[in-house]
Design a protein around this motif. Structure first.
Motif: not given
Ligand SMILES: *[C@@H]1O[C@H](CO)[C@@H](O)[C@H](O)[C@H]1NC(C)=O
Ligand SMILES: *[C@@H]1O[C@H](CO)[C@@H](O)[C@H](O)[C@H]1NC(C)=O
Ligand SMILES: *[C@@H]1O[C@H](CO)[C@@H](O)[C@H](O)[C@H]1NC(C)=O
Ligand SMILES: *[C@@H]1O[C@H](CO)[C@@H](O)[C@H](O)[C@H]1NC(C)=O
Ligand SMILES: *[C@@H]1O[C@H](CO)[C@@H](O)[C@H](O)[C@H]1NC(C)=O
Ligand SMILES: *[C@@H]1O[C@H](CO)[C@@H](O)[C@H](O)[C@H]1NC(C)=O
Ligand SMILES: *[C@@H]1O[C@H](CO)[C@@H](O)[C@H](O)[C@H]1NC(C)=O
Ligand SMILES: *[C@@H]1O[C@H](CO)[C@@H](O)[C@H](O)[C@H]1NC(C)=O
Ligand SMILES: *[C@@H]1O[C@H](CO)[C@@H](O)[C@H](O)[C@H]1NC(C)=O
Ligand SMILES: *[C@@H]1O[C@H](CO)[C@@H](O)[C@H](O)[C@H]1NC(C)=O
Length: 633
Positions: A17-20, A46-52, A56-58
């Motif tokens: 839930l938190t990561q998605g 670092n815009w990783d589709v799987n990270s929050a 996490n997105w710069t």
């Protein structure tokens, strides 16, 4: 075993839930992905589709509930090319967008029209080109706009006027052309239009900004004075005086002679006073109190009463009590609007100013409340109230002592060889400091505090030589204003004469008179020939109306080259402060801004040794004084 499985399962789910992005609006995430995937850039994000996204997105900041993206800051990521359409427009909750210092090309991105909540927009240092948006008003909340250092061309849209919240606008270093529209932006604090191709005349609404923000254009800076038609406030050179110059100098001479006589009499009286005081010197402050009707014994015995102590303010390093004060040797500084002021020299050598308030109209509680408000003001341009004393018969306030004396003494003291003239630099600093101090006072007590007694004898110089204001807030605790002392009456706004009540606009008026005093070195009320009493404000009005502006200024200022423009600007500010209608006077915070903008960037103000006040030829009037005839508005 079963329990452990459950715990594991639960933590896995919560992790998911938190990561998605179960919370973040899917549209926002997709919009960001579409934006970054179709917009070439040289630095990795670092815009990783799987990270929050929110965590996490710069460069991405979400609303508190993480439902929407509200800030997007991507400076210097190396974006190049055009902003892909239909990407940013979907981030409809966006409030801050920064894409500065990239290599973005193309026109102003139309995607932004959909961002109705946009508040801060930073697109500086890119390669945008073409016109600015014609309808700025879609962004009702826009506060800061920085489009500087791009290739925008065309004119500045009138529509910017609709941005009532706009506080900073930077369009410098573009290729904008045409006339600057008359922007009525009440909140605008910062503006930079430098290095464009703008033409025409600077609109009045933008005159408060320094000239540097319009540099690198072909704009004429007009000089429309406050009273009368343009050109009235022209600067006459002493050696090209208009026809009746001789007459004025005659009357001025007469004035000087009379003033000299008056000063002489005053001086004699003062010497007598000093002599008397010397004789009473040993009596000290108590003696002075006694003179006013209370014996020292009585005062001291009262000081033993616990409820009648000298009350000191926090941070005050003085250590003395009323007894010390009464023992201190005292010297009369002068009679003020609200009573006598004394300089008291304590046994340890420190000097303080003690004011003895007459006719306090409020009770102890209210007096203390007002003192707490005033004593709570800590500001470099406000003379601190150090202590106060209240008893039935005696009300005292204690301030720091300024050895240099008041601005009144500096301006109107004897002008002789040993007197250091007040330079323009110092006068500017006095004006700025005093204005800041008053603005600060006006912000106190829920924006209601009134000074009520602004005059040059209440202004001192702080260690940085800036003006510093004293005697705050007494007018509200005193009875109806007493009839003004002769000299002080010149500071009173017209409405105060009738109502006997001071207000913030009446403070502005008094400050305007102070400015005139700094410019002219004339007292607010003075006499010239015979019994004629001259009110400074009226006199300045009449001189300016007759196109004699240069005659207004203190001759002592003539030794400083290249300050005419600043003096005239200061004169205009003063005139704006002393307008008759109270609500047409600027607020003190605005006055501060105006005075801050008077200062020019060019080097100036070196007293040139060879220049003498009478014979020197002032430098050619700066460009500002040229009147522009073709007004393309
Ligand atoms: C970013 O995501 C990675 C996993 O993709 C994670 O290890 C890291 O802790 C996250 N960083 C922050 C600041 O949340
Ligand atoms: C704009 O901001 C306000 C307050 O933050 C919010 O209530 C509103 O929903 C926002 N508008 C959009 C389109 O997100
Ligand atoms: C004006 O704003 C609308 C959005 O409200 C936008 O679609 C349109 O392109 C804008 N027009 C111009 C000329 O900028
Ligand atoms: C934008 O302004 C409106 C009022 O015009 C206000 O309701 C809204 O909260 C503001 N949005 C933001 C983000 O401040
Ligand atoms: C706009 O950008 C310029 C250049 O980076 C900068 O000097 C200026 O402070 C910015 N102005 C505002 C109001 O942010
Ligand atoms: C703005 O620049 C473009 C080329 O970049 C040019 O076609 C257009 O005519 C210019 N507009 C104005 C008003 O100068
Ligand atoms: C914006 O200002 C112009 C005048 O400059 C006016 O005609 C227009 O109606 C205003 N638009 C909005 C949305 O307030
Ligand atoms: C305009 O450009 C010049 C030179 O490129 C730069 O020195 C100056 O700081 C820029 N002005 C602003 C306001 O960004
Ligand atoms: C400014 O305008 C002039 C004439 O309109 C033009 O020749 C010049 O190229 C323009 N300069 C810039 C930087 O746009
Ligand atoms: C405006 O920009 C110019 C350079 O382009 C700079 O010299 C000036 O100091 C700036 N003014 C302000 C108030 O930022």
């Amino acid at each position: 075993m079963e329990g452990l499985c459950t715990i594991l399962l639960i933590s896995l789910v919560s992790l998911a839930l938190t990561q998605g992005n179960a919370v973040l609006d899917d549209g926002d995430k997709q919009a960001l992905l579409d934006f970054v995937n179709s917009f070439p850039h040289s630095r990795d994000l670092n815009w990783d589709v799987n990270s929050a996204v929110c965590k996490n997105w710069t460069g991405v900041t979400c609303s508190q509930d993480e439902s929407r993206v509200i800030f997007l800051r991507l400076p210097g990521v190396g974006f190049h090319g055009r902003i892909p359409a239909n990407t940013l427009s979907r981030l409809t909750a966006l409030q801050i967008l920064s894409l500065r210092s990239n290599g973005i090309t193309g026109p102003f991105p139309s995607d932004l029209y959909d961002l109705k909540n946009l508040t801060y927009l930073y697109l500086q240092f890119n390669k945008f080109s073409g016109p600015l948006p014609a309808n700025f008003s879609v962004w009702k909340n826009l506060t800061i706009v920085n489009l500087s250092n791009n290739g925008f061309n065309g004119s500045i849209p009138q529509d910017i006027s609709n941005l009532t919240l706009l506080s900073a606008l930077n369009l410098a270093n573009n290729s904008l052309s045409g006339v600057i529209p008359d922007l009525h932006l009440p909140s605008l604090q910062q503006l930079n239009l430098s290095n464009n191709n703008l033409t025409g005349i600077l609109p009045k609404s933008l005159k408060k900004f320094p000239k540097s923000v319009f540099s690198g254009n072909s704009i004429s800076l007009p000089f429309s004075p406050i009273p009368g038609p343009p050109g009235v406030l022209s600067f006459h050179q002493p050696n090209s005086k208009p026809k009746n110059a001789g007459r004025l100098s005659e009357s001025a001479l007469l004035g000087i002679i009379i003033a000299g006589c008056v000063l002489g009499v005053i001086g004699l009286a003062f010497l007598l006073l000093v002599w008397c005081l010397r004789r009473r010197g040993e009596d000290g402050f108590a003696g002075n109190l006694e003179k006013g009707g209370m014996s020292p014994e009585k005062a001291i015995s009262r000081s033993q009463d616990a409820s009648n102590r000298l009350v000191f303010f926090e941070g005050c390093s003085y250590a003395f009590d009323l007894e010390d004060l009464l023992r201190a040797s005292a010297e009369v500084l002068g009679k003020g609007t609200f009573g006598m002021a004394y300089k008291a020299i304590l046994e340890d050598g420190t000097s303080v100013v003690v004011k003895r308030l007459k006719e306090v109209s409020v009770g102890k509680r209210e007096f203390e409340q007002q003192m707490e408000v005033v004593g709570g003001i800590k500001h470099e341009n406000v003379v601190e109230l150090r202590a106060y004393y209240y008893s039935k018969d005696e009300k005292l306030t204690v301030y720091d002592y300024y050895s240099q004396g008041s601005v009144a003494a500096m301006l109107h003291g004897k002008r002789g060889e040993d007197r250091i003239p007040l330079s323009w630099e110092t006068r500017l600093k006095i004006a700025i400091g005093a204005a800041r101090g008053i603005a600060r006072i006006h912000a106190e007590n829920g924006g209601k505090l009134v000074h009520g007694n602004i005059k040059s004898s209440n202004i001192f110089l702080n260690p940085q030589q800036y003006g510093c204001i004293s005697d705050i807030g007494l007018s509200t605790i005193m009875g109806p204003l007493p009839p003004p002392l002769a000299r002080a009456s010149g500071y009173r706004a017209p409405e105060v004469t009738d109502t006997r009540k001071t207000s913030q606009p009446s403070d502005t008026y008094s400050f305007g008179v102070l400015l005139l005093e700094l410019l002219t070195a004339k007292s607010p009320v003075h006499t010239t020939g015979g019994d004629e009493v001259i009110h400074l404000v009226r006199w300045v009005h009449s001189v300016v109306r007759e196109e004699w502006t240069a005659e207004v200024f203190d001759l002592e200022l003539m030794r400083y080259p290249n300050i005419e423009e600043e003096m005239v600007e200061m004169l205009q500010i003063a005139m704006a402060c002393v307008v008759r209608t109270p609500d047409q006077r600027p607020k003190m915070v605005e006055v501060v801004k105006m005075i801050e903008n008077v200062r020019q960037t060019e080097a100036y103000n070196q007293p040139s040794s060879e220049a003498k006040s009478e014979s020197s030829t002032p430098p050619a009037p700066p460009q500002v004084f040229e009147t522009e005839t073709s007004i393309p508005q």
